[in-house]
Design an enzyme around this catalytic site. Structure first.
Site, PDB file in Angstrom:
ATOM      1  N   GLY A  46       0.833  -1.200   0.000  1.00  0.00           N
ATOM      2  CA  GLY A  46       0.000   0.000   0.000  1.00  0.00           C
ATOM      3  C   GLY A  46       0.862   1.242   0.000  1.00  0.00           C
ATOM      4  O   GLY A  46       2.024   1.215   0.408  1.00  0.00           O
ATOM      5  N   GLY A  48       0.050   4.051   1.619  1.00  0.00           N
ATOM      6  CA  GLY A  48      -0.169   4.875   2.805  1.00  0.00           C
ATOM      7  C   GLY A  48       0.622   4.406   4.006  1.00  0.00           C
ATOM      8  O   GLY A  48       1.612   3.688   3.889  1.00  0.00           O
ATOM      9  N   CYS A  73       5.062  -6.074   1.921  1.00  0.00           N
ATOM     10  CA  CYS A  73       5.451  -4.667   2.062  1.00  0.00           C
ATOM     11  C   CYS A  73       4.627  -3.988   3.162  1.00  0.00           C
ATOM     12  O   CYS A  73       4.850  -4.251   4.336  1.00  0.00           O
ATOM     13  CB  CYS A  73       5.386  -3.959   0.723  1.00  0.00           C
ATOM     14  SG  CYS A  73       6.385  -2.444   0.698  1.00  0.00           S
ATOM     15  N   GLN A  77       4.388  -4.684   7.293  1.00  0.00           N
ATOM     16  CA  GLN A  77       4.469  -3.655   8.341  1.00  0.00           C
ATOM     17  C   GLN A  77       3.225  -3.668   9.227  1.00  0.00           C
ATOM     18  O   GLN A  77       3.319  -3.521  10.448  1.00  0.00           O
ATOM     19  CB  GLN A  77       4.680  -2.287   7.703  1.00  0.00           C
ATOM     20  CG  GLN A  77       6.003  -2.173   6.982  1.00  0.00           C
ATOM     21  CD  GLN A  77       6.077  -0.974   6.056  1.00  0.00           C
ATOM     22  OE1 GLN A  77       5.296  -0.038   6.163  1.00  0.00           O
ATOM     23  NE2 GLN A  77       7.025  -1.001   5.135  1.00  0.00           N
ATOM     24  N   SER A 124      10.833   2.378   2.722  1.00  0.00           N
ATOM     25  CA  SER A 124      11.818   3.125   3.501  1.00  0.00           C
ATOM     26  C   SER A 124      11.727   2.757   4.976  1.00  0.00           C
ATOM     27  O   SER A 124      12.311   3.418   5.811  1.00  0.00           O
ATOM     28  CB  SER A 124      11.576   4.626   3.311  1.00  0.00           C
ATOM     29  OG  SER A 124      10.249   4.951   3.667  1.00  0.00           O
ATOM     30  N   HIS A 160       9.130  -6.920  -2.481  1.00  0.00           N
ATOM     31  CA  HIS A 160       8.079  -7.274  -3.433  1.00  0.00           C
ATOM     32  C   HIS A 160       8.474  -8.519  -4.225  1.00  0.00           C
ATOM     33  O   HIS A 160       9.127  -8.423  -5.254  1.00  0.00           O
ATOM     34  CB  HIS A 160       7.796  -6.102  -4.381  1.00  0.00           C
ATOM     35  CG  HIS A 160       6.953  -5.059  -3.785  1.00  0.00           C
ATOM     36  ND1 HIS A 160       5.612  -4.945  -4.032  1.00  0.00           N
ATOM     37  CD2 HIS A 160       7.248  -4.075  -2.892  1.00  0.00           C
ATOM     38  CE1 HIS A 160       5.111  -3.929  -3.347  1.00  0.00           C
ATOM     39  NE2 HIS A 160       6.087  -3.388  -2.645  1.00  0.00           N
ATOM     40  N   GLU A 162       6.683 -10.299  -6.084  1.00  0.00           N
ATOM     41  CA  GLU A 162       5.993 -10.340  -7.377  1.00  0.00           C
ATOM     42  C   GLU A 162       6.689  -9.505  -8.441  1.00  0.00           C
ATOM     43  O   GLU A 162       6.378  -9.607  -9.629  1.00  0.00           O
ATOM     44  CB  GLU A 162       4.541  -9.889  -7.215  1.00  0.00           C
ATOM     45  CG  GLU A 162       4.308  -8.398  -7.206  1.00  0.00           C
ATOM     46  CD  GLU A 162       4.732  -7.682  -5.921  1.00  0.00           C
ATOM     47  OE1 GLU A 162       4.622  -6.441  -5.884  1.00  0.00           O
ATOM     48  OE2 GLU A 162       5.157  -8.347  -4.966  1.00  0.00           O
TER      49      GLU A 162
END
Length: 185
Positions: A46, A48, A73, A77, A124, A160, A162
């Site tokens: 995502g 956001g 990702c 988190q 990040s 990632h 994919e």
């Protein structure tokens, strides 16, 4: 079937296509808990913040004990945050760049994947794990890139898999899904 919980990111499309075309798995996109009836759940990436992913957090509150969950990702988190881990800014911020990673210890996820491999990152943030998790992979900045919950069938992948730039991403996801189906059925 795998249910994909979208965190409103363009990469969700890539993850969905990856599951369908490469793994020949049926995908059900879901936006509310009434539609999440699959045994395996993928929390997508995502754009956001964790705090913006209210549905994912709500879903975990109600389902973490009875579902097999993979977070990619932002999904990684969210899982880490939900189980009380702290986060910090990564040493090297990488968006669309590969990072050399290694398996922290020999495990079933390493089948047909070299000990050192390159995977694509778009983040990040790095996780500071707590006692709920074990490390599966790290990068050479000593940051956790792939983790597993010690008590539940829950896995978080910071990179990632994919991405076309992830050398062994497809194999890694195949290994994770094979393990989830074999061990937790």
């Amino acid at each position: 079937m795998i249910s994909l919980i979208e965190n409103l990111d363009s990469f969700t499309y890539n993850i969905k296509e990856f599951f369908i075309k490469v793994l020949n798995v049926k995908i059900f996109n879901c936006f509310n808990s009434k539609n999440v009836n699959s045994n395996i759940i993928c929390l997508s990436s995502g754009g956001g913040q964790i705090y913006d992913s209210k549905f994912s957090i709500s879903f975990l509150n109600n389902n973490y004990k009875n579902k097999k969950i993979i977070g990619i990702c932002l999904g990684h988190q969210i899982l880490s945050y939900f189980f009380g881990c702290k986060m910090k800014i990564s040493k090297n911020i990488l968006h669309g760049k590969t990072s050399k990673m290694f398996f922290y210890k020999k495990n079933v996820f390493q089948n047909f994947i070299p000990l050192y491999s390159y995977f694509c990152r778009y983040n990040s943030i790095t996780i500071l794990i707590n006692n709920n998790f074990s490390i599966i992979m790290k990068n050479f900045d000593n940051e956790v890139m792939f983790l597993e919950h010690k008590f539940y069938p829950i896995y978080g992948i910071q990179f990632h898999p994919e991405s076309i730039n992830s050398n062994f991403g497809k194999r890694l996801i195949k290994n994770v899904l094979f393990f989830l189906k074999k061990k937790y059925n």
